[in-house]
Design an enzyme around this catalytic site. Structure first.
Site, PDB file in Angstrom:
ATOM      1  N   GLY A   1       6.676   3.866   4.094  1.00  0.00           N
ATOM      2  CA  GLY A   1       6.854   5.004   4.990  1.00  0.00           C
ATOM      3  C   GLY A   1       8.192   4.920   5.680  1.00  0.00           C
ATOM      4  N   GLY A   2       8.471   5.904   6.433  1.00  0.00           N
ATOM      5  CA  GLY A   2       9.737   5.951   7.128  1.00  0.00           C
ATOM      6  C   GLY A   2       9.940   4.790   8.085  1.00  0.00           C
ATOM      7  CG  PHE A   3       7.921   4.246  11.552  1.00  0.00           C
ATOM      8  CD1 PHE A   3       8.920   4.186  12.516  1.00  0.00           C
ATOM      9  CD2 PHE A   3       7.052   5.311  11.577  1.00  0.00           C
ATOM     10  CE1 PHE A   3       9.036   5.166  13.476  1.00  0.00           C
ATOM     11  CE2 PHE A   3       7.163   6.294  12.542  1.00  0.00           C
ATOM     12  CZ  PHE A   3       8.157   6.228  13.489  1.00  0.00           C
ATOM     13  N   GLY A   4       8.720   1.858   7.537  1.00  0.00           N
ATOM     14  CA  GLY A   4       8.697   0.601   6.807  1.00  0.00           C
ATOM     15  C   GLY A   4       7.520   0.563   5.854  1.00  0.00           C
TER      16      GLY A   4
ATOM     17  CG  LEU B   1      -1.976  -1.052   1.321  1.00  0.00           C
ATOM     18  CD1 LEU B   1      -2.545  -1.124   2.722  1.00  0.00           C
ATOM     19  CD2 LEU B   1      -3.078  -0.763   0.317  1.00  0.00           C
ATOM     20  N   GLY B   2       2.028   1.125   0.536  1.00  0.00           N
ATOM     21  CA  GLY B   2       2.871   2.312   0.594  1.00  0.00           C
ATOM     22  C   GLY B   2       4.155   2.034   1.339  1.00  0.00           C
TER      23      GLY B   2
ATOM     24  CG  ASP C   1       4.453  13.141  10.847  1.00  0.00           C
ATOM     25  OD1 ASP C   1       4.458  14.320  10.429  1.00  0.00           O
ATOM     26  OD2 ASP C   1       4.732  12.173  10.125  1.00  0.00           O
TER      27      ASP C   1
ATOM     28  CB  VAL D   1       1.811   0.061   4.829  1.00  0.00           C
ATOM     29  CG1 VAL D   1       0.442  -0.369   5.312  1.00  0.00           C
ATOM     30  CG2 VAL D   1       2.475   0.954   5.856  1.00  0.00           C
TER      31      VAL D   1
ATOM     32  CE  LYS E   1       2.717   1.815  10.177  1.00  0.00           C
ATOM     33  NZ  LYS E   1       2.879   3.129   9.562  1.00  0.00           N
TER      34      LYS E   1
END
Ligand SMILES: *[C@@H]1O[C@H](CO)[C@@H](O)[C@H](O)[C@H]1NC(C)=O
Ligand SMILES: *[C@@H]1O[C@H](CO)[C@@H](O)[C@H](O)[C@H]1NC(C)=O
Ligand SMILES: *[C@@H]1O[C@H](CO)[C@@H](O)[C@H](O)[C@H]1NC(C)=O
Ligand SMILES: *[C@@H]1O[C@H](CO)[C@@H](O)[C@H](O)[C@H]1NC(C)=O
Ligand SMILES: *[C@@H]1O[C@H](CO)[C@@H](O)[C@H](O)[C@H]1NC(C)=O
Ligand SMILES: *[C@@H]1O[C@H](CO)[C@@H](O)[C@H](O)[C@H]1NC(C)=O
Length: 666
Positions: free
Chosen positions: A349-352, A346-347, A465, A354, A368
């Site tokens: 992000g900075g954390f990993g 799905l995407g 955030d 998804v 995630k």
């Protein structure tokens, strides 16, 4: 439930200016004080103190003729030494109980908040507030607090339904109670065997509308603090509510005729001694402003102990099992996401990344897959996940569970179908799906979600955030905030303070956070203000096109506001809808982005402003402008900066740790 052990927990929902939240242990009694930091201190032996003492002695020497149905409006002194006080006793209490309570409260407050000019104190049968400003007739919902019974109700859905109806009914009854007393209490049956008893009360100097507004804010607080618990008290300066599974109130003394029909008399109870024989422990989780290390350490200890106690006391039931069931095994999650295939992604992000997944039972989830080491041990990580998973609110994306296997750490969330707000708002075509009614509801929902994080949840969470891409929309376009609690899952840090690691997105970050790493609930309020302005204008915060020039949204909104042409900010595609509401939202948005942190409203105030047009809004002062007002139009970027090198070794995370950047689902 034959259990004689009732464990009460305070969950602090105090804004940060409150320095102390105090521990109280006792039978059925509790005591809590909020010493308000922002109002400043008086000096010992000053005129202010003399005036306060005069008020205290008036309060402790009440005679029968002063009773006034338990409501007192007192004041002493002039100008800067002026002290106003408002005291309110519980509506079902007689004068003796009321006097005793006020006496005790006065001495508690003397001890707990010495030298503070402004204080709110709650105890079992009365509330006492004093300040160097008007209190009479002012609707105030903050600071607040709540206390809940840790025992679960058995049939939560039915209980909540019955409770909700009962509280709605009581709120309107109390609000309509007239100028002498705004109080109502009653019971309602839940199924065959259960009954819920509830009481609500407002300060009688509020108008009917204000009382209703206050109680509705208090009622919203239940979701955060007490949902599913057998008992709860939500305390606010201007009103409070309480419910229990056992009777706890008495018949109030009648009002003079013509009586606005007194609430139906419940079975008289000897409430005062109620529970004296049962061991009742009141544990107040102390929440305090960062700074007093001792206090902090103490509070951590208390919290830890509380958690242990709770685990012990529930060791025999399914609490533990329930916790474990939040843990998914890696193979299951792998299968659910087609082994984290790109098609499911799905995407990123900075954390990993998804991924979308479908669990064996058919439930859709978003997974995630954390890319960087969270810097925590397994046990610590697991504990944090369990805490964050307890945050449940209609306007938060629900964390369903986690997975820990070797190096792999996964977070499993409910799947929210409609992607995120930015996908609609900043898309020429999809934008049309967001008419004003929808947008207004989204603003309200986001506000409630943040309020829950800030004040009403058992943990106090600063999101850090907030932005349009972090507001997901469900099938009914109800907003759900994503990625809260990440700071908790990654770094253990205080609820307010300076951080060496700034995590956020330019354009949404409050200047004190972006530049000095100082975050607080008010930095979230700032980001909320930006989101509101974006929702109204349909423009990204940092690429607003004003004719030829590219200006940032805040500067632009401020300019229009000053020129009296704020209407120009409104998205031209918003043809229908209340201009009044839009203007009010622009106004609220500007209040939220003010440069001066103290001037920004709390989320509780924002919700009041949104709920009630009778609340008048202050004039906004100059907003904080961005350092980078000429950011290239489509670039929205994030920073991970070490603003304070000397501190960074204290942070568990080191180099390429997460920025909460691009969020799921993209
Ligand atoms: C007020 O006094 C208390 C001690 O009574 C102190 O802890 C607090 O920091 C003071 N607040 C201000 C704003 O000076
Ligand atoms: C309450 O006290 C304030 C401050 O002294 C005063 O202005 C107001 O008139 C009082 N209200 C009542 C109803 O006594
Ligand atoms: C309250 O305290 C005062 C002394 O501080 C005392 O004279 C009075 O009797 C007390 N009232 C009650 C109801 O306890
Ligand atoms: C507590 O509530 C949870 C659901 O929130 C439920 O699964 C559990 O059985 C309850 N425990 C008790 C002791 O009622
Ligand atoms: C509250 O409920 C009672 C019945 O339980 C009903 O008679 C009354 O009209 C209701 N009041 C309001 C304001 O809804
Ligand atoms: C519940 O309230 C009703 C009035 O609404 C009252 O008649 C009844 O006695 C109460 N029941 C209990 C168990 O207190």
């Amino acid at each position: 439930m034959g259990s004689s052990r009732l464990l009460f927990l305070f969950c602090s929902i105090l804004p940060f200016f409150v320095a102390n939240l105090i521990l109280g242990v006792g039978a059925d009694q509790f005591f809590q004080a909020s010493c308000v930091d922002t109002a400043g201190n008086y000096t010992a032996n000053s005129a202010y103190q003399a005036n306060l003492n005069s008020i205290f002695s008036q309060l402790t020497s009440q005679t029968e003729t002063d009773f006034n149905y338990g409501f007192y409006n007192l004041s002493a002194g002039q100008n800067s030494n002026h002290v106003n006080a408002v005291a309110l006793c519980r509506g079902d209490r007689n004068q003796d109980d009321c006097n005793t309570c006020l006496n005790e409260t006065v001495s508690e407050l003397r001890q707990r908040c010495p030298l503070y000019k402004e204080v709110v104190g709650w105890s079992e049968f009365c509330t006492l507030r004093y300040a160097n400003r008007d209190l009479f007739g002012e609707l105030e919902t903050s600071p607040g607090s709540c206390l809940y019974n840790v025992q679960n109700v058995t049939d939560a859905d039915r209980f909540n339904q019955a409770l909700d109806n009962l509280l709605t009914n009581l709120s309107s009854r109390a609000a309509a109670g007239g100028p002498l007393r705004k109080y109502a209490a009653d019971n309602s049956t839940v199924g065959v065997f259960q009954t819920v008893y509830a009481m609500v009360q407002c300060s009688p100097d509020l108008s009917e509308q204000e009382c209703g507004d206050c109680l509705s804010v208090a009622k919203d607080g239940i979701g955060g603090c007490c949902l599913g618990q057998r008992g709860c008290r939500i305390l606010r300066p201007s009103c409070f509510l309480r419910y229990e599974s056992d009777p706890f109130y008495q018949t109030p003394i009648p009002l003079p005729s013509p009586p606005p029909s007194p609430p139906p008399p419940p079975r008289p109870q000897s409430t005062r001694g109620n529970g004296n024989n049962t061991t009742r422990i009141i544990i107040i989780v102390v929440a305090s402003v960062v700074g007093i290390l001792v206090l902090l350490v103490t509070s951590i200890c208390i919290f830890q102990r509380t958690r242990k106690t709770r685990q012990h006391s529930l060791a025999n039931d399914d609490e533990v099992i329930r916790n474990d069931s939040l843990q998914f095994d890696f193979a299951t999650v792998g299968a659910a996401t087609n082994n984290f295939s790109d098609a499911n992604k799905l995407g990123q992000g900075g954390f990993g990344a998804v991924y979308k997944g479908v669990l064996p039972d058919g439930q859709e989830v978003a997974v995630k897959r954390l890319s960087s080491d969270s810097g925590q041990g397994d046990v610590e990580f697991k504990n944090e996940v369990l805490l964050v998973a307890k945050l449940q609110h209609r306007n938060l994306v629900r964390l369903l569970g986690f997975c820990l296997e070797g190096q792999e750490r996964l977070l499993i969330y409910e799947f929210v179908p409609n992607t995120s707000l930015d996908h609609f708002l900043f898309d020429q075509v999809k934008r049309a799906q967001l008419d004003w009614e929808r947008r207004y509801k989204i603003i309200g929902g986001v506000a409630r979600g943040i309020l829950y994080l800030h004040e009403d949840s058992r943990l106090r969470i600063i999101h850090r955030d907030l932005k349009a891409s972090n507001v997901l929309l469900d099938a009914e376009m109800i907003p759900k905030i994503a990625d809260f609690g990440m700071a908790r899952l990654f770094v253990r840090d205080e609820t307010q303070g300076n951080t060496s690691r700034v995590v956020g997105t330019y354009g949404y970050m409050a200047p004190e956070y972006a530049m000095r790493g100082q975050f607080s609930v008010k930095s979230d309020v700032f980001s909320f203000g930006v989101i509101v302005l974006e929702i109204i204008s349909g423009q990204k915060n940092n690429c607003f096109r004003d004719g030829e020039t590219v200006e940032d949204l805040i500067s632009c909104a401020w300019k229009y506001w000053r020129q009296g042409t704020a209407m120009n900010l409104i998205d031209p595609t918003l043809r229908g809808g209340s201009r009044n509401e839009m203007m009010r939202c622009i106004h609220i948005g500007l209040l939220c982005v003010q440069e001066n942190v103290a001037d920004r409203p709390t989320m509780a105030t924002v919700i009041l402003m949104l709920n009630s047009f009778s609340v008048s809004l202050p004039m906004p002062s100059q907003p904080a402008f961005f350092m980078n007002s000429n950011i290239d139009s489509d670039m929205s970027f994030s920073v991970v900066s070490e603003s304070n090198q000397s501190k960074s070794e204290e942070m568990p995370l080191s180099q390429n740790e997460a920025s909460i950047t691009d969020l799921y689902p993209r």
